[in-house]
Design a protein around this motif. Structure first.
Motif, PDB file in Angstrom:
ATOM      1  N   ALA A  40       3.074  37.888   6.617  1.00 16.16           N
ATOM      2  CA  ALA A  40       3.882  37.046   7.508  1.00 16.16           C
ATOM      3  C   ALA A  40       3.235  35.665   7.673  1.00 16.16           C
ATOM      4  CB  ALA A  40       4.051  37.727   8.865  1.00 16.16           C
ATOM      5  N   TRP A  41       1.920  35.661   7.676  1.00 17.34           N
ATOM      6  CA  TRP A  41       1.204  34.373   7.785  1.00 17.34           C
ATOM      7  C   TRP A  41       1.543  33.479   6.588  1.00 17.34           C
ATOM      8  CZ3 TRP A  41      -2.020  31.529   4.780  1.00 17.34           C
ATOM      9  CH2 TRP A  41      -2.687  30.453   5.401  1.00 17.34           C
ATOM     10  N   LEU A  42       1.594  34.090   5.401  1.00 22.65           N
ATOM     11  CA  LEU A  42       1.941  33.322   4.191  1.00 22.65           C
ATOM     12  C   LEU A  42       3.301  32.647   4.354  1.00 22.65           C
ATOM     13  CD1 LEU A  42       1.211  35.363   0.934  1.00 22.65           C
ATOM     14  CD2 LEU A  42      -0.003  33.346   1.791  1.00 22.65           C
ATOM     15  N   LEU A  43       4.270  33.450   4.812  1.00 15.93           N
ATOM     16  CA  LEU A  43       5.638  32.937   4.942  1.00 15.93           C
ATOM     17  C   LEU A  43       5.695  31.781   5.936  1.00 15.93           C
ATOM     18  CD1 LEU A  43       7.668  36.291   4.998  1.00 15.93           C
ATOM     19  CD2 LEU A  43       7.259  34.740   3.082  1.00 15.93           C
ATOM     20  N   ALA A  44       4.883  31.883   6.976  1.00 14.95           N
ATOM     21  CA  ALA A  44       4.902  30.854   8.022  1.00 14.95           C
ATOM     22  C   ALA A  44       4.148  29.590   7.612  1.00 14.95           C
ATOM     23  CB  ALA A  44       4.314  31.425   9.314  1.00 14.95           C
ATOM     24  N   HIS A  45       3.393  29.664   6.524  1.00 17.66           N
ATOM     25  CA  HIS A  45       2.557  28.522   6.130  1.00 17.66           C
ATOM     26  C   HIS A  45       2.830  28.061   4.708  1.00 17.66           C
ATOM     27  CE1 HIS A  45       0.438  30.194   9.596  1.00 17.66           C
ATOM     28  NE2 HIS A  45      -0.059  28.979   9.770  1.00 17.66           N
ATOM     29  N   ASP A  46       4.084  28.171   4.277  1.00 14.61           N
ATOM     30  CA  ASP A  46       4.352  27.926   2.854  1.00 14.61           C
ATOM     31  C   ASP A  46       4.152  26.465   2.450  1.00 14.61           C
ATOM     32  OD1 ASP A  46       6.623  27.033   4.108  1.00 14.61           O
ATOM     33  OD2 ASP A  46       8.019  27.963   2.690  1.00 14.61           O
ATOM     34  N   GLU A  47       4.066  25.559   3.416  1.00 13.14           N
ATOM     35  CA  GLU A  47       3.813  24.152   3.068  1.00 13.14           C
ATOM     36  C   GLU A  47       2.324  23.814   3.068  1.00 13.14           C
ATOM     37  OE1 GLU A  47       6.028  22.051   1.909  1.00 13.14           O
ATOM     38  OE2 GLU A  47       7.482  23.680   2.110  1.00 13.14           O
ATOM     39  N   GLN A  48       1.500  24.780   3.454  1.00 17.45           N
ATOM     40  CA  GLN A  48       0.054  24.497   3.556  1.00 17.45           C
ATOM     41  C   GLN A  48      -0.563  24.343   2.169  1.00 17.45           C
ATOM     42  OE1 GLN A  48      -2.107  26.489   6.652  1.00 17.45           O
ATOM     43  NE2 GLN A  48      -3.786  26.999   5.256  1.00 17.45           N
ATOM     44  N   PRO A  49      -1.330  23.287   1.953  1.00 24.46           N
ATOM     45  CA  PRO A  49      -1.942  23.102   0.635  1.00 24.46           C
ATOM     46  C   PRO A  49      -3.155  24.021   0.441  1.00 24.46           C
ATOM     47  CG  PRO A  49      -2.466  21.251   2.079  1.00 24.46           C
ATOM     48  CD  PRO A  49      -1.607  22.170   2.877  1.00 24.46           C
ATOM     49  N   LEU A  50      -3.382  24.427  -0.814  1.00 20.35           N
ATOM     50  CA  LEU A  50      -4.611  25.145  -1.155  1.00 20.35           C
ATOM     51  C   LEU A  50      -5.719  24.110  -1.349  1.00 20.35           C
ATOM     52  CD1 LEU A  50      -2.365  27.256  -1.911  1.00 20.35           C
ATOM     53  CD2 LEU A  50      -3.876  28.001  -3.760  1.00 20.35           C
ATOM     54  N   ASP A  51      -6.924  24.430  -0.886  1.00 16.37           N
ATOM     55  CA  ASP A  51      -8.015  23.490  -1.178  1.00 16.37           C
ATOM     56  C   ASP A  51      -8.513  23.754  -2.601  1.00 16.37           C
ATOM     57  OD1 ASP A  51      -9.987  25.518  -1.227  1.00 16.37           O
ATOM     58  OD2 ASP A  51     -10.401  25.309   0.907  1.00 16.37           O
ATOM     59  N   ALA A  52      -9.448  22.939  -3.059  1.00 17.86           N
ATOM     60  CA  ALA A  52      -9.847  22.994  -4.473  1.00 17.86           C
ATOM     61  C   ALA A  52     -10.431  24.355  -4.852  1.00 17.86           C
ATOM     62  CB  ALA A  52     -10.857  21.882  -4.770  1.00 17.86           C
ATOM     63  N   ALA A  53     -11.245  24.935  -3.976  1.00 14.68           N
ATOM     64  CA  ALA A  53     -11.871  26.223  -4.275  1.00 14.68           C
ATOM     65  C   ALA A  53     -10.817  27.333  -4.322  1.00 14.68           C
ATOM     66  CB  ALA A  53     -12.940  26.542  -3.224  1.00 14.68           C
ATOM     67  N   GLN A  54      -9.886  27.282  -3.389  1.00 14.05           N
ATOM     68  CA  GLN A  54      -8.808  28.289  -3.365  1.00 14.05           C
ATOM     69  C   GLN A  54      -7.934  28.163  -4.612  1.00 14.05           C
ATOM     70  OE1 GLN A  54      -7.085  27.129   0.352  1.00 14.05           O
ATOM     71  NE2 GLN A  54      -8.217  28.671   1.532  1.00 14.05           N
ATOM     72  N   ALA A  55      -7.639  26.935  -4.985  1.00 12.82           N
ATOM     73  CA  ALA A  55      -6.808  26.707  -6.173  1.00 12.82           C
ATOM     74  C   ALA A  55      -7.498  27.229  -7.432  1.00 12.82           C
ATOM     75  CB  ALA A  55      -6.489  25.223  -6.314  1.00 12.82           C
ATOM     76  N   ALA A  56      -8.819  27.031  -7.504  1.00 12.50           N
ATOM     77  CA  ALA A  56      -9.570  27.502  -8.672  1.00 12.50           C
ATOM     78  C   ALA A  56      -9.576  29.030  -8.712  1.00 12.50           C
ATOM     79  CB  ALA A  56     -10.993  26.959  -8.627  1.00 12.50           C
ATOM     80  N   HIS A  57      -9.794  29.648  -7.547  1.00 10.98           N
ATOM     81  CA  HIS A  57      -9.796  31.114  -7.461  1.00 10.98           C
ATOM     82  C   HIS A  57      -8.425  31.660  -7.842  1.00 10.98           C
ATOM     83  CE1 HIS A  57     -10.903  34.899  -4.890  1.00 10.98           C
ATOM     84  NE2 HIS A  57     -10.984  35.125  -6.182  1.00 10.98           N
ATOM     85  N   TRP A  58      -7.391  31.012  -7.351  1.00 15.65           N
ATOM     86  CA  TRP A  58      -6.009  31.428  -7.638  1.00 15.65           C
ATOM     87  C   TRP A  58      -5.723  31.371  -9.138  1.00 15.65           C
ATOM     88  CZ3 TRP A  58      -2.167  34.195  -6.299  1.00 15.65           C
ATOM     89  CH2 TRP A  58      -0.863  33.925  -6.709  1.00 15.65           C
ATOM     90  N   ALA A  59      -6.123  30.288  -9.771  1.00 15.16           N
ATOM     91  CA  ALA A  59      -5.876  30.134 -11.211  1.00 15.16           C
ATOM     92  C   ALA A  59      -6.580  31.250 -11.990  1.00 15.16           C
ATOM     93  CB  ALA A  59      -6.363  28.764 -11.684  1.00 15.16           C
ATOM     94  N   GLN A  60      -7.792  31.570 -11.549  1.00 20.65           N
ATOM     95  CA  GLN A  60      -8.584  32.613 -12.207  1.00 20.65           C
ATOM     96  C   GLN A  60      -7.917  33.994 -12.029  1.00 20.65           C
ATOM     97  OE1 GLN A  60     -12.281  32.869 -10.167  1.00 20.65           O
ATOM     98  NE2 GLN A  60     -13.038  34.562 -11.420  1.00 20.65           N
ATOM     99  N   LEU A  61      -7.432  34.274 -10.819  1.00 15.84           N
ATOM    100  CA  LEU A  61      -6.771  35.561 -10.549  1.00 15.84           C
ATOM    101  C   LEU A  61      -5.469  35.692 -11.345  1.00 15.84           C
ATOM    102  CD1 LEU A  61      -7.345  35.721  -6.682  1.00 15.84           C
ATOM    103  CD2 LEU A  61      -8.350  37.255  -8.385  1.00 15.84           C
ATOM    104  N   LEU A  62      -4.696  34.615 -11.408  1.00 13.40           N
ATOM    105  CA  LEU A  62      -3.438  34.649 -12.163  1.00 13.40           C
ATOM    106  C   LEU A  62      -3.706  34.917 -13.646  1.00 13.40           C
ATOM    107  CD1 LEU A  62      -0.932  31.847 -11.117  1.00 13.40           C
ATOM    108  CD2 LEU A  62      -0.757  34.324 -10.800  1.00 13.40           C
ATOM    109  N   GLN A  63      -4.760  34.289 -14.157  1.00 17.88           N
ATOM    110  CA  GLN A  63      -5.121  34.476 -15.563  1.00 17.88           C
ATOM    111  C   GLN A  63      -5.504  35.938 -15.826  1.00 17.88           C
ATOM    112  OE1 GLN A  63      -4.886  32.244 -18.148  1.00 17.88           O
ATOM    113  NE2 GLN A  63      -5.240  34.153 -19.271  1.00 17.88           N
ATOM    114  N   ALA A  64      -6.320  36.502 -14.934  1.00 23.88           N
ATOM    115  CA  ALA A  64      -6.746  37.899 -15.098  1.00 23.88           C
ATOM    116  C   ALA A  64      -5.545  38.844 -15.035  1.00 23.88           C
ATOM    117  CB  ALA A  64      -7.773  38.259 -14.022  1.00 23.88           C
ATOM    118  N   ARG A  65      -4.638  38.566 -14.123  1.00 21.24           N
ATOM    119  CA  ARG A  65      -3.442  39.409 -14.001  1.00 21.24           C
ATOM    120  C   ARG A  65      -2.601  39.317 -15.278  1.00 21.24           C
ATOM    121  NH1 ARG A  65      -1.557  43.175 -13.815  1.00 21.24           N
ATOM    122  NH2 ARG A  65       0.181  44.014 -12.594  1.00 21.24           N
TER     123      ARG A  65
END
Ligand code: GLN
Length: 281
Positions: A40-65
């Motif tokens: 629910a927190w995600l849905l309420a914050h969909d305009e919130q930007p990812l910071d650089a570390a979060q974006a890097a972690h996200w890219a890595q997780l998406l690649q692994a998936r």
């Protein structure tokens, strides 16, 4: 692939990669260091930007998936029978279909007398812990050959506050050596995939030892069927999960070995996924 700017864009990126919505949400929460319960927190914050570390972690997780790593290995979590389990690549990622085995076991466990139950090849501990959580009066032993897996199962038991007994080794051998027998029930989700099954590449991130079992996938099931009968109490049940096309062979093996009352259960997809029988006397 360009880095996502906001939570909404990150989720769109995952959807474009073919991730189911729930999986994408769980993976993103993990990248953001948040609990799986915070969708629910995600849905309420969909305009919130990812910071650089979060974006890097996200890219890595998406690649692994995209490389086929199970979601549970990436988040380290899997819910099974309502229990939050920690899972690592040392254990099979527990499948919802295996809840069928748990439900069946709960129906057949004696209602009284602190029934004695043994889970063979417990892996993450999923089956044994689910049964203990539903039947705190039962005496539950969990056996596992892989020490790394056993540690995962023990960690789960500790976190969940469920008291199991542990055995380390090959199928029924450790219980026999410890002088344990007279089981009211033996349950197992053993490896049952044939050595050269074409689906194995899709499962390459999970432990081979938990998946394959000889040329026809039935080596371990044959072994368990043979050794469980003398270990059961008269009237005790052996319940097995198996491949979606193996129920006739498993039923035949049980009948030939001298078990009675052979029965089956279907999984969520409607395949006969579990077969069991009991020691008559
Ligand atoms: N059910 C799993 C699969 O087919 C295999 C689990 C097992 O071998 N016990 O993906």
């Amino acid at each position: 692939m360009s880095a996502p700017a906001t939570i909404a864009q990150a989720l769109q990126q995952a959807a474009a990669q073919g991730l189911a919505r729930l999986d994408a949400q769980l993976l993103l929460l993990h990248a953001l260091g948040r609990q799986a319960s915070q969708r629910a927190w995600l849905l309420a914050h969909d305009e919130q930007p990812l910071d650089a570390a979060q974006a890097a972690h996200w890219a890595q997780l998406l690649q692994a998936r995209a490389d086929g790593v199970p979601l549970a290995y990436l988040t380290g979590q899997r819910e099974f029978f309502g229990l939050p389990l920690r899972v690592t690549p040392a254990v099979l990622d527990p499948r919802p279909d295996t809840e069928t085995l748990v439900e069946w076991a709960l129906q057949l466990l004696p209602q009284q007398g602190q029934p004695r139950l043994l889970d063979l090849g417990t892996g993450s501990g999923a089956i044994a812990l689910a049964l203990k959580s539903q039947r705190p009066d039962a005496q539950v032993w969990a056996c596992e050959q892989s020490l790394a897996a056993l540690q995962v199962a023990q960690g789960n038991a500790q976190r969940l506050g469920l008291a199991l007994h542990w055995l380390h080794g090959h199928w029924l051998e450790p219980a026999r050596q410890a002088g344990l027998g007279d089981w009211d029930m033996i349950v197992s989700n053993p490896p049952y995939i044939a050595e050269h099954d074409p689906h194995l590449p899709a499962l390459r991130h999970e432990p081979r030892q938990a998946l394959t079992s000889g040329a026809d996938g039935l080596d371990d099931i044959r072994h368990i069927i043979a050794h469980a009968l003398p270990a059961l109490a008269p009237g005790g049940w052996l319940l097995l999960e198996h491949g979606w096309q193996q129920h006739q062979q498993v039923a035949q093996l049980l009948a030939q070995a001298g078990y009675g009352e052979v029965a089956h259960r279907r999984d969520l997809a409607g395949h006969i996924r579990c077969t069991g029988a009991r020691r008559l006397r």
